[in-house]
Design an enzyme around this catalytic site. Structure first.
Site, mmCIF file in Angstrom:
data_model
loop_
_atom_site.group_PDB
_atom_site.id
_atom_site.type_symbol
_atom_site.label_atom_id
_atom_site.label_comp_id
_atom_site.label_asym_id
_atom_site.label_seq_id
_atom_site.Cartn_x
_atom_site.Cartn_y
_atom_site.Cartn_z
ATOM 1 N N SER A 68 0.829 -1.250 -0.132
ATOM 2 C CA SER A 68 -0.120 -0.013 0.025
ATOM 3 C C SER A 68 0.992 1.332 -0.162
ATOM 4 C CB SER A 68 -0.976 -0.167 1.269
ATOM 5 O OG SER A 68 -0.113 -0.112 2.452
ATOM 6 N N GLY A 69 2.157 1.269 -0.540
ATOM 7 C CA GLY A 69 2.911 2.440 -0.958
ATOM 8 C C GLY A 69 2.373 3.075 -2.061
ATOM 9 N N ALA A 126 10.093 9.141 2.474
ATOM 10 C CA ALA A 126 10.695 9.924 1.425
ATOM 11 C C ALA A 126 10.617 11.278 1.760
ATOM 12 C CB ALA A 126 10.086 9.697 0.096
ATOM 13 N N GLU A 131 19.120 17.973 -6.646
ATOM 14 C CA GLU A 131 19.704 16.730 -5.714
ATOM 15 C C GLU A 131 20.940 16.339 -6.549
ATOM 16 O OE1 GLU A 131 16.975 13.977 -4.636
ATOM 17 O OE2 GLU A 131 15.968 15.370 -3.200
ATOM 18 N N HIS A 139 22.769 5.439 0.709
ATOM 19 C CA HIS A 139 22.598 6.852 0.726
ATOM 20 C C HIS A 139 23.888 7.352 1.562
ATOM 21 C CE1 HIS A 139 21.102 10.869 1.398
ATOM 22 N NE2 HIS A 139 20.115 10.703 0.534
ATOM 23 N N ARG A 143 25.088 9.738 -6.235
ATOM 24 C CA ARG A 143 25.327 9.098 -4.994
ATOM 25 C C ARG A 143 26.403 8.045 -4.584
ATOM 26 N NH1 ARG A 143 19.052 8.161 -3.272
ATOM 27 N NH2 ARG A 143 19.028 10.200 -3.079
ATOM 28 N N HIS A 201 19.865 2.241 1.168
ATOM 29 C CA HIS A 201 18.829 3.093 0.992
ATOM 30 C C HIS A 201 17.966 2.622 0.013
ATOM 31 C CE1 HIS A 201 16.857 7.005 0.993
ATOM 32 N NE2 HIS A 201 17.012 7.115 -0.232
ATOM 33 N N ARG A 235 20.764 4.744 -9.125
ATOM 34 C CA ARG A 235 19.619 5.127 -9.133
ATOM 35 C C ARG A 235 19.878 6.744 -9.087
ATOM 36 N NH1 ARG A 235 15.347 7.537 -5.535
ATOM 37 N NH2 ARG A 235 16.589 6.532 -3.864
ATOM 38 N N SER A 255 12.670 7.706 -7.764
ATOM 39 C CA SER A 255 11.878 6.290 -7.620
ATOM 40 C C SER A 255 10.423 6.635 -7.332
ATOM 41 C CB SER A 255 12.573 5.461 -6.433
ATOM 42 O OG SER A 255 12.632 6.293 -5.636
HETATM 43 P P1 FAD Z 1 6.713 1.040 -0.367
HETATM 44 O O1 FAD Z 1 6.207 2.390 -0.140
HETATM 45 O O2 FAD Z 1 7.814 0.692 0.687
HETATM 46 O O3 FAD Z 1 5.511 0.035 -0.008
HETATM 47 C C1 FAD Z 1 5.808 -1.558 0.178
HETATM 48 C C2 FAD Z 1 4.443 -1.857 0.766
HETATM 49 O O4 FAD Z 1 4.445 -3.264 0.537
HETATM 50 C C3 FAD Z 1 3.996 -1.594 2.154
HETATM 51 O O5 FAD Z 1 2.782 -1.373 2.359
HETATM 52 C C4 FAD Z 1 4.166 -2.988 2.978
HETATM 53 O O6 FAD Z 1 3.338 -3.274 3.830
HETATM 54 C C5 FAD Z 1 3.770 -3.987 1.668
HETATM 55 N N1 FAD Z 1 4.321 -5.359 1.862
HETATM 56 C C6 FAD Z 1 5.740 -5.470 2.007
HETATM 57 N N2 FAD Z 1 6.109 -6.861 2.188
HETATM 58 C C7 FAD Z 1 4.589 -7.290 2.343
HETATM 59 C C8 FAD Z 1 4.048 -8.654 2.525
HETATM 60 N N3 FAD Z 1 4.882 -9.714 2.790
HETATM 61 N N4 FAD Z 1 2.905 -8.774 2.675
HETATM 62 C C9 FAD Z 1 1.929 -7.868 2.485
HETATM 63 N N5 FAD Z 1 2.447 -6.510 2.084
HETATM 64 C C10 FAD Z 1 3.637 -6.384 2.142
HETATM 65 N N6 FAD Z 1 12.465 8.187 -3.582
HETATM 66 C C11 FAD Z 1 12.169 9.197 -4.094
HETATM 67 O O7 FAD Z 1 12.022 9.421 -5.371
HETATM 68 N N7 FAD Z 1 12.466 10.647 -3.551
HETATM 69 C C12 FAD Z 1 12.724 10.826 -2.178
HETATM 70 O O8 FAD Z 1 12.683 11.823 -1.860
HETATM 71 C C13 FAD Z 1 12.982 9.553 -1.455
HETATM 72 N N8 FAD Z 1 13.642 9.517 -0.215
HETATM 73 C C14 FAD Z 1 13.548 8.415 0.545
HETATM 74 C C15 FAD Z 1 13.961 8.521 1.803
HETATM 75 C C16 FAD Z 1 13.784 7.513 2.799
HETATM 76 C C17 FAD Z 1 14.214 7.476 4.068
HETATM 77 C C18 FAD Z 1 13.693 6.114 1.999
HETATM 78 C C19 FAD Z 1 13.581 4.925 3.109
HETATM 79 C C20 FAD Z 1 13.465 5.983 0.750
HETATM 80 C C21 FAD Z 1 12.944 7.228 -0.051
HETATM 81 N N9 FAD Z 1 12.812 7.112 -1.499
HETATM 82 C C22 FAD Z 1 12.944 8.353 -2.040
HETATM 83 C C23 FAD Z 1 12.702 5.936 -1.914
HETATM 84 C C24 FAD Z 1 11.125 5.596 -2.133
HETATM 85 O O9 FAD Z 1 10.472 6.229 -1.090
HETATM 86 C C25 FAD Z 1 10.664 4.423 -2.236
HETATM 87 O O10 FAD Z 1 11.577 3.799 -3.337
HETATM 88 C C26 FAD Z 1 9.433 4.234 -2.821
HETATM 89 O O11 FAD Z 1 8.519 4.980 -1.914
HETATM 90 C C27 FAD Z 1 8.976 2.804 -2.881
HETATM 91 O O12 FAD Z 1 7.526 2.867 -3.121
HETATM 92 P P2 FAD Z 1 6.867 1.248 -3.193
HETATM 93 O O13 FAD Z 1 5.446 1.616 -3.275
HETATM 94 O O14 FAD Z 1 7.322 0.617 -4.026
HETATM 95 O O15 FAD Z 1 7.148 0.412 -1.817
HETATM 96 C C1 SIN Z 2 16.836 12.093 -0.005
HETATM 97 O O1 SIN Z 2 16.003 12.887 0.149
HETATM 98 O O2 SIN Z 2 18.043 12.363 -0.026
HETATM 99 C C2 SIN Z 2 16.463 10.890 -0.752
HETATM 100 C C3 SIN Z 2 15.946 10.969 -2.066
HETATM 101 C C4 SIN Z 2 15.988 9.792 -2.702
HETATM 102 O O3 SIN Z 2 16.284 8.587 -2.205
HETATM 103 O O4 SIN Z 2 15.509 9.836 -3.978
#
Ligand code: FAD
Ligand code: SIN
Length: 536
Positions: free
Chosen positions: A13-14, A49, A119, A247, A295, A356, A391, A396
């Protein structure tokens, strides 16, 4: 043990899972979309993020070709150029869509124009952001939008265990078996301990990253690579797993914390400068782009300086920046630093690299189709070809939205042709009992993180990789023994999944006899003249 039929099954649910679900729910108002999430809806990488989402916005100064060139440059020869073009060119429309759903991005003072940040690796200001809480704002918007749609059902605390394929119907399935299909998944209902069978016409894996495979990571504890491990167990193709992004600047907190707190790259884009404890700049020895180099380069530079000096961290100097501007842009970072006794306006911020982002993952094509039929993937768990060997910052969130949309486009004409599979058995828990000693699992997770951090981290070598593989094999054997006799729990499944992820990273690293992007090995410090994906 419930059996649940749902037209579309979304795991996660991301940003990827919810963006796709909202679009599918609107297009198919009579179809049921079920989203499983392993803890609560809003806990995931997306929520944390900080920096923002990269998109060409200011067309006077920026253009698609520049964003494409920056992405290719960061990816160090391994990006798929057609995919980069798709994401960069479709990106602004997807960003506009989430703005239309209610997402707020900061505007320039007294202006209607967005305040675009810069960035590492970006040649222009093109990062839309909401203070240093961009992910939280996007997640909030998506959750509110999804809640308006009655045909989206979000099931919290449902832990997906395994994808259902012909294997569960008694057929022999190996990686080269043609026509493998996914019919849904088994999931543990954490609230009552039952293992339910979810049957679907199509399944979309959006399970996020795997940072928890290392000791220090910015990823929350849910990031255990479950989706990649499930797809690999189902005999799907996985690629480029050696490219785990560290990171450069997580906050060094002597008290230790999991996850590590991120000090956004946007702070360097805002004027923060990397320095030694003595206050000297060092990035000029590594790259002409200094603190704003991509990075992989900055993380290796910090790692190398720390090793040379025998220190626990390096520093980010923001003392020359205006306090009001800094706190307006980075309120969370400011507060967090102060909470551990560091005032960014008076003290340099201690920083250290932390795992990261997973650049590789489930191999998908330009419409998010995996190598398994009726199984799609988007977001961090997928490997689309956008990131290559490294990346580019803030690409992302953009990729997740673009691919969620492309999967939605692809299933439109196919959904009706996919029927629920009959004859799928319930989960078989015969011969298993409740775990007697949880310490067997928790200690193995600690060992695994140590192995990966010491042997398959920022700098690698043949000897380290061999050591890691030997030790991982032992952990694998012990854990599989435990799995055969123990009732499944989230902890046991996460351990199994993390071992698979660690194996995939290490095996891919052992195949790559060169240094490229995020993969650096002292035995092969040069790049090969040709480029190859590492597909497993
Ligand atoms: P997620 O948002 O991680 O969602 C994963 C989902 O899967 C969750 O709901 C989880 O519960 C579910 N899940 C996992 N395993 C299971 C399972 N076995 N059963 C059921 N559900 C499960 N990217 C950028 O582009 N810009 C930024 O500024 C940035 N900053 C970041 C800062 C931080 C601190 C971090 C950690 C990452 C950052 N990123 C950034 C990267 C970016 O946030 C992620 O790559 C992106 O949000 C991933 O989205 P997603 O929907 O793929 O996964
Ligand atoms: C950050 O804010 O530095 C993270 C950005 C990213 O992971 O894309």
């Amino acid at each position: 043990m419930a059996r649940i039929q749902t037209d579309i099954l979304v795991l996660g649910s991301g940003i990827a899972g919810l963006t796709f679900s909202i679009k599918a729910a609107r297009r198919f108002p009579d179809r049921q979309i079920t989203v499983l999430t392993k803890t609560v809806e809003g806990e995931n990488n997306t929520r944390y993020a900080q920096g923002g989402v990269a998109a060409v916005w200011d067309e006077e100064k920026d253009n698609f070709e520049k964003h494409i060139a920056d992405t290719l440059d960061a990816g160090d020869g391994l990006c798929k150029e057609d995919i980069v073009r798709i994401v960069v060119e479709e990106g602004p429309t997807r960003v506009q869509e989430i703005i239309d759903w209610g997402a707020r991005f900061d505007k320039e003072k007294g202006s209607a124009e967005y305040d675009l940040a810069r960035e590492g690796g970006h040649s222009e200001h093109r990062i839309l952001h909401y203070k240093d809480l961009t992910g939280w704002e996007m997640q909030r918007t998506l959750m509110e939008e999804a809640a308006k749609l009655p045909n989206i059902r979000i099931l919290e605390h449902f832990f997906a265990l395994d994808l259902i394929t012909q294997h569960h119907l008694g057929h022999m399935v190996v990686r080269v078996t043609p026509g493998i299909e996914c019919y849904g998944c088994y999931a543990l209902n954490r609230q009552n301990g039952d293992i339910d069978t979810f049957l679907s016409r199509v399944t979309v894996l959006c399970t996020g990253g795997a940072g928890q495979v290392y000791k220090a990571t910015t990823n929350p504890v849910i990031a255990t690579g479950d989706g990649v491990a499930m797809a690999y167990r189902a005999k799907g193709r996985v690629e480029n797993m050696e490219f785990m992004q560290f990171h450069p600047t997580s906050l060094f907190n002597p008290a230790g914390e999991n996850p590590s707190f991120l000090v956004s790259e946007a702070v360097r884009g805002f004027g923060g400068i990397l320095k030694t404890a003595e206050g000297e700049e060092f990035m000029q020895h590594y790259d002409s782009r200094l603190s704003l180099a991509p990075r992989d380069i900055v993380a290796r530079a910090i790692d190398s300086e720390m090793k040379k000096r025998g220190t626990d961290c390096m520093y980010l100097d923001c003392r020359h920046l205006n306090k009001d501007d800094f706190t307006a842009h980075f309120p969370t970072i400011y507060q967090k630093c102060v909470s551990i006794g560091v005032d960014p306006m008076k003290d340099m911020i201690p920083v250290v690299p932390a795992c990261h982002y997973m650049c590789g993952g489930i191999m998908v094509d330009a419409y998010g189709r995996s190598s398994i039929g009726r199984l799609y993937s988007a977001g961090e768990c997928s490997s689309t070809g956008l990131h290559g060997a490294n990346r580019l910052a803030s690409n992302s969130l953009l990729e997740a939205m673009v691919f969620a949309h492309r999967i939605f486009l692809d299933i439109q004409d196919k959904l009706d042709g996919w029927n629920f599979r009959e004859g799928v058995p319930d989960w078989n828990a015969e011969g298993t009992t409740e775990p007697k000693e949880m310490v067997l699992i928790t200690q193995s997770i600690k060992e695994l993180k140590e192995i990966m951090s010491y042997y398959v981290g920022i700098v690698r070598s043949n000897v380290r990789i061999k050591r890691a593989l030997d030790r991982l094999f032992l952990l694998y054997q012990e854990t599989e023994e435990l799995y055969k006799t123990t009732a499944v729990s989230p902890q046991l499944m996460e351990l199994r999944n993390l071992i698979t992820i660690a194996y995939l990273i290490t095996r891919s690293a052992s195949h790559r006899r060169e240094s490229r992007g995020l993969h650096f090995t002292t035995d092969y410090p040069e790049k090969l003249p040709f480029v190859e994906e590492s597909v497993l």
